[in-house]
Design an enzyme around this catalytic site. Structure first.
Site, PDB file in Angstrom:
ATOM      1  N   ASP A 145      39.758  35.898  46.762  1.00 41.53           N
ATOM      2  CA  ASP A 145      41.015  35.057  46.748  1.00 41.53           C
ATOM      3  C   ASP A 145      42.039  35.657  46.243  1.00 41.53           C
ATOM      4  O   ASP A 145      41.842  36.341  44.870  1.00 41.53           O
ATOM      5  CB  ASP A 145      41.035  33.358  46.196  1.00 41.53           C
ATOM      6  N   ASP A 192      36.629  28.912  56.984  1.00 39.79           N
ATOM      7  CA  ASP A 192      36.206  29.460  55.226  1.00 39.79           C
ATOM      8  C   ASP A 192      34.860  29.572  55.201  1.00 39.79           C
ATOM      9  O   ASP A 192      33.885  28.297  55.504  1.00 39.79           O
ATOM     10  CB  ASP A 192      37.048  28.197  54.668  1.00 39.79           C
TER      11      ASP A 192
HETATM   12  C1  GLA Z   1      38.271  29.702  49.578  1.00 35.31           C
HETATM   13  C2  GLA Z   1      39.373  30.286  50.665  1.00 35.31           C
HETATM   14  C3  GLA Z   1      40.978  29.852  50.115  1.00 35.31           C
HETATM   15  C4  GLA Z   1      40.697  28.312  50.339  1.00 35.31           C
HETATM   16  C5  GLA Z   1      40.016  27.628  49.444  1.00 35.31           C
HETATM   17  C6  GLA Z   1      39.868  26.108  50.284  1.00 35.31           C
HETATM   18  O1  GLA Z   1      38.674  29.271  48.072  1.00 35.31           O
HETATM   19  O2  GLA Z   1      39.318  32.456  50.424  1.00 35.31           O
HETATM   20  O3  GLA Z   1      42.253  30.072  50.493  1.00 35.31           O
HETATM   21  O4  GLA Z   1      41.157  28.157  51.349  1.00 35.31           O
HETATM   22  O5  GLA Z   1      39.285  27.622  50.044  1.00 35.31           O
HETATM   23  O6  GLA Z   1      38.900  25.533  49.306  1.00 35.31           O
END
Ligand code: GLA
Length: 768
Positions: free
Chosen positions: A583, A520
């Site tokens: 997200d 990520d």
């Molecule tokens: C980002 C990702 C999420 C999750 C969070 C974890 O927002 O897009 O899917 O993995 O980080 O902190």
């Protein structure tokens, strides 16, 4: 058993019986939302401009040249890609005095502005009224640094002013100006509601459905607990509570009961409504409280869950992927997913050298030394018969030849994930039977990391005492394990990332037995603040290099929210999947805003290279220790699973598996729906046709069939007339409903179907 509306008395009170009587009802074709009265809709006609100038707060400022924008969706989704920092919204609206005249309680006006990502200052006629969800008194000067502090992106904005506040211009045009600041990712106003109303009865008396989800007992009874609150400190409300349920298909009444309620200040009462119905029938429950003195009503409605997936039969049936990729010498693990009355005996013909199947649980393990394509015949037998299925094992460079199916901790536990919760998720895959439908990965998201030690080994925090032991436990259940990190120094949750430790991390993951890595971007933004093409790819190439050096097949999942149109180059960095969006959350705006814009990515998806529109939001979710049942309606949840299946998306359940209810299980165990997701051709659906708020998506399947999704994005039931031309096909086709697993007969040239609000019909057309 009491089949009706029952009141749950507080434990210390004498049993209270309330008068209930059933009333026959005329049929009502009404499974849609009713508009509320005495509200001004603020969801249209907003003007928008990027940049920042305090003069844009003024009532007389000329915004006629500004762009129009929808406030219900973030600005990134409306053409302002990668816009971070300032932008302004303005709306002109007459606030009629009739709002006060029509109100029962006449003190205060409320302005609801959905949510704002991340920070806001709101002006009414040039005067500041609120900042970051906090109401401000008259004559407050705007603070220039209102965007310092924790992000307020997830807070609903509701600004309340006294009815005699001089900033409101009654019966005249008012200008609402919103100064928004986005610190990264999606930005600006989004969500719902956008409206102005008096704080009236509905703000004091409210229904609450969040305490529990629908419960099923036997084959016909569906129950739901709900509460009604009087949150006012001093108002006493007396009136009639009516609860009724109607079928959505023919409008027939299933249930109606009424009871008098006397609600003193600060009171809440809990009821259970029990409805007897065929479980597969969609229905809506309507709740009304009619207050006596004002004659005003508070309304709410709830779609009832309906179960379409047939229960698995007693005879064996083999589910799961029919094609499986592995690299030479990598540890091989494939579980033959099968339903049927136990005990089941598993066998396989044609397994390549180095592999063996465990007859009692269907786990195929070992390693293959030679590249090649191996045709295997799987067999599962019990006392009711034998099922067979072809499996192609492709030993080569490409893995994840069908989209991964599993669970990820983020949408449920957020940073509160722990070893125990991960183990419980694995156990629930087995006990709930999900494992028999092909669900495989148990993925830990952010929140497991500690620091790197002096030798560069990543340590786990106290919530994960022994990662290696945990991984082998999950493997012993026949499942696989995933983990999460960031190419930056920190993860999005502020934990230690992999920056400069990539090689060591990859080795540690392999040593623990990890099968999946979600990587990520997060704080890598600090290293490459305005990444060009090369910089976007660099950290992903880097980790891939080391993942390739370990003797383990690790699914490589990129998470960088779609930056730089990752779907066009994800395969270049040898990723197996890549997030195409920001997200997801459990709202229709989020789900539909993500799901229905995936067409552009579609041509880039292929076996081993999947577009990832983010994880599932069904069941009990929460992003932290406190969970709530998904806010998506049952129709929206059918849409979610159907669309994700058509999109060949990774399916990662994001809910508490220890609390799976019958409806959620029905969503996740439909083998014909999952077979669309897992189709070996690996072609993602395209949007074939769109008219207004109705869309048809078509996915080509390996056997020449077409999977079709008819989606209704409106809040009303919609008849959809489908011409086979829209689907690019001709001739005679057998049509099957994937959810009910029933043939619907032959179609030629066209057919018509009713689709429920925010709902779907998922069909498979087989050539005759
Ligand atoms: C980002 C990702 C999420 C999750 C969070 C974890 O927002 O897009 O899917 O993995 O980080 O902190």
């Amino acid at each position: 058993m009491n089949y009706g509306l029952t009141y749950q008395k507080p434990r210390f009170m004498k049993k209270l019986t309330i008068g209930l009587f059933a009333i026959a009802l005329a049929a009502l074709m009404a499974c849609h939302r009713t508009p509320s009265e005495n509200k001004l809709d603020l969801s249209v006609q907003w003007k928008f401009h990027t940049g920042d100038d305090i003069a844009w707060s003024g009532a007389s400022f000329d915004d006629s040249k500004w762009d129009l924008i929808k406030p219900t969706d973030n600005w990134e989704n409306q053409g302002y890609k990668n816009l971070d920092g300032f932008a302004w919204y303005r709306l002109r609206i007459v606030i009629p005095h009739s709002l006060i005249d029509d109100a029962y309680i006449k003190d205060s006006l409320q302005i609801k502005l959905g949510k704002i990502d991340d920070y806001d200052q709101v002006f009414l006629n040039g005067e500041l009224i609120g900042e970051n969800a906090k109401v401000l008194p008259v004559n407050t000067e705007p603070r220039p640094d209102f965007f310092n502090g924790p992000s307020r992106w997830d807070v609903s904005r509701r600004y309340v002013l006294a009815a005699n506040d001089p900033r409101i211009h009654w019966d005249k045009e008012n200008v609402i100006s919103v100064r928004a600041y986005d610190s990264g990712g999606a930005g600006g106003m989004f969500s719902k509601p956008f409206e102005i109303s008096m704080i009236d009865l509905p703000d004091h008396v409210m229904f609450d459905f969040s305490q529990s989800n629908f419960k099923f007992s036997g084959d016909t009874l569906v129950s739901k607990q709900f509460a009604i609150y009087n949150i006012s400190q001093n108002e006493d409300f007396r009136g009639l509570l009516t609860v009724k349920a109607n079928r959505c298909d023919n409008g027939n009444a299933l249930f109606k009961q009424e009871t008098i309620l006397d609600m003193s200040p600060n009171l809440h009462m809990v009821f259970t409504v029990n409805v007897i119905k065929d479980l597969s029938v969609p229905a809506t429950i309507y709740f009304t409280f009619k207050e006596n003195s004002s004659g005003k009503e508070v309304n709410a409605q709830l779609e009832m869950p309906y179960i379409l997936t047939p229960k698995p039969g007693k005879a064996p049936r083999i589910n799961g992927a029919s094609v499986f990729g592995v690299r030479p010498w990598s540890p091989f693990q494939y579980l033959v997913a099968a339903t049927g009355e136990p005990p089941l005996a598993y066998s396989a013909e044609g397994l390549p050298e180095g592999l063996r199947i465990h007859a009692d649980n269907g786990l195929i393990t070992g390693a293959i030394s030679k590249k090649g394509e191996y045709k295997v015949k799987l067999k599962v037998t019990n006392s009711f018969g034998t099922a067979e299925k072809d499996l192609t094992i492709k030993c080569g460079e490409l893995i994840s030849l069908t989209p991964p199916m599993g669970w990820n901790s983020w949408n449920v536990w957020g940073l509160s994930v722990s070893d125990k919760k991960v183990r419980q998720a694995g156990e629930a895959f087995v006990s709930s039977g999900l494992i028999s439908h092909g669900w495989t990965y148990i993925n830990i998201d952010d929140g497991w990391e500690d620091t790197h030690d002096k030798n560069g080994n990543i340590l786990t925090n106290s919530k994960f005492p022994d990662m290696k032991a945990m991984c082998s436990y999950i493997h012993s259940l026949g499942l696989k394990v995933g983990i999460y990190s960031s190419p930056g120094p920190k993860t999005c949750g502020g934990f230690e990332g992999s920056y400069t430790f990539e090689e060591k991390d990859a080795r540690n993951y392999a040593d623990w037995g990890i099968d999946y890595l979600k990587y990520d971007w997060c704080s890598y933004g600090g290293i490459a603040p305005n990444p060009n093409d090369r910089e976007l790819k660099f950290p992903y190439r880097e980790m891939r290099k080391y993942l390739r050096k370990v003797n383990r097949d690790i699914h490589y999942s990129l998470c960088q929210y779609g930056m730089g149109e990752v779907w066009k180059w994800g395969n270049e960095v040898d990723a197996n999947s890549w997030r195409t969006t920001g997200d997801i959350d459990d709202s229709w705006e989020s789900l539909s805003g993500i799901g229905f814009v995936q067409d552009a990515c579609s041509p880039y998806s292929a076996p081993g290279r999947w577009n990832d529109p983010d994880m599932l939001v069904v069941g009990w979710v929460g992003w932290g220790p406190h969970l709530h049942y998904t806010k998506l309606t049952p129709n929206e949840q059918y849409t979610h699973i159907s669309l994700w299946s058509l999109l060949a998306a990774p399916l990662l359940i994001g809910c508490d598996l220890t609390q799976l209810d019958a409806f959620t299980l029905n969503l996740l165990t439909n083998d014909e729906v999952l077979a669309i997701n897992q189709d070996p051709l690996g072609k993602q659906a395209r949007q074939a046709w769109k008219s207004g708020e109705c869309q048809i998506w078509v996915r080509e399947l390996a056997d020449g069939s077409k999977a079709i999704g008819l989606f209704n994005l409106t809040e009303q039931p919609l008849p959809v007339n489908v011409k086979l031309d829209y689907l690019g096909i001709k001739g005679k086709w057998m049509m099957r409903d994937a959810w009910t697993q029933k043939d619907l007969g032959f179609v030629q040239t066209h057919f018509e179907m009713n689709v429920l609000p925010h709902g779907v019909k998922l069909l498979v057309l087989r050539k005759n």
